[in-house]
Design an enzyme around this catalytic site. Sequence first.
Site, short mmCIF file in Angstrom:
data_model
loop_
_atom_site.label_atom_id
_atom_site.label_comp_id
_atom_site.label_asym_id
_atom_site.label_seq_id
_atom_site.Cartn_x
_atom_site.Cartn_y
_atom_site.Cartn_z
N CYS A 119 -7.75 0.80 1.49
CA CYS A 119 -6.56 1.88 2.28
C CYS A 119 -5.11 1.26 1.31
CB CYS A 119 -6.43 2.13 3.15
SG CYS A 119 -4.51 2.78 4.11
N HIS A 120 -4.27 0.64 1.34
CA HIS A 120 -3.18 -0.03 0.65
C HIS A 120 -3.06 -1.36 -0.01
CE1 HIS A 120 -0.96 3.08 2.89
NE2 HIS A 120 0.05 2.93 2.10
N ALA A 121 -4.23 -2.07 0.88
CA ALA A 121 -4.98 -3.09 -0.18
C ALA A 121 -4.91 -3.38 -1.25
CB ALA A 121 -6.12 -3.68 0.41
#
Length: 194
Positions: A119-121
């Site tokens: 995801c946003h990682a």
Amino acid sequence: MDTRRETDMTEITKARILIIATHGFEQSELEVPRDKLRDAGAQVHVASPDGNEIKGWDGDGWGRMAEVDLRIEDADSTQYDALVLPGGQINPDILRLDPAAIALIQAFRDRDRPVAAICHAPWLLIEAGLVAGREVTSWPSLRTDLANAGAQVVDVPVARDRGLITSRNPDDFDAFVAAIIEEVEKGQIRADAA
């Protein structure tokens, strides 16, 4: 000291996997990989900046607390077979400013151990300087950032490039966790890096 050679493989039932996160991690993106990897037989530890439990973000508000085993700065990459980075908007945005978190991510890559981000990682992968020339995916809003950092951005459930594993969102959990297990068991990341 790590005594494994590049060609050593680790069965998932003998693997030690580290997850790093802080407050604001996407609830399912820490819990589901943690639990699926444990169910597969891996020993999974969670590290946070201060070593205290952390609160997730679930939908439109704060979620449950997650137990933490150690501080990020006390984590030793030689003691683990892979690193998992959950997303959420808050968690990786905070961790990308944490020198100990970035150094730990780089230490896993320097040792040729799998690093998995969902995801946003992948923001953390950009900060650690790991995406240039690599095929990666992420949540749609990060894709320009990844491309600007030199990544080859794709829109697939899981992208794998020389031990770097990325996924788009929770819909990709099955592919994401399967890729982590396969990379841990495969070993030989350096052999893929021709």
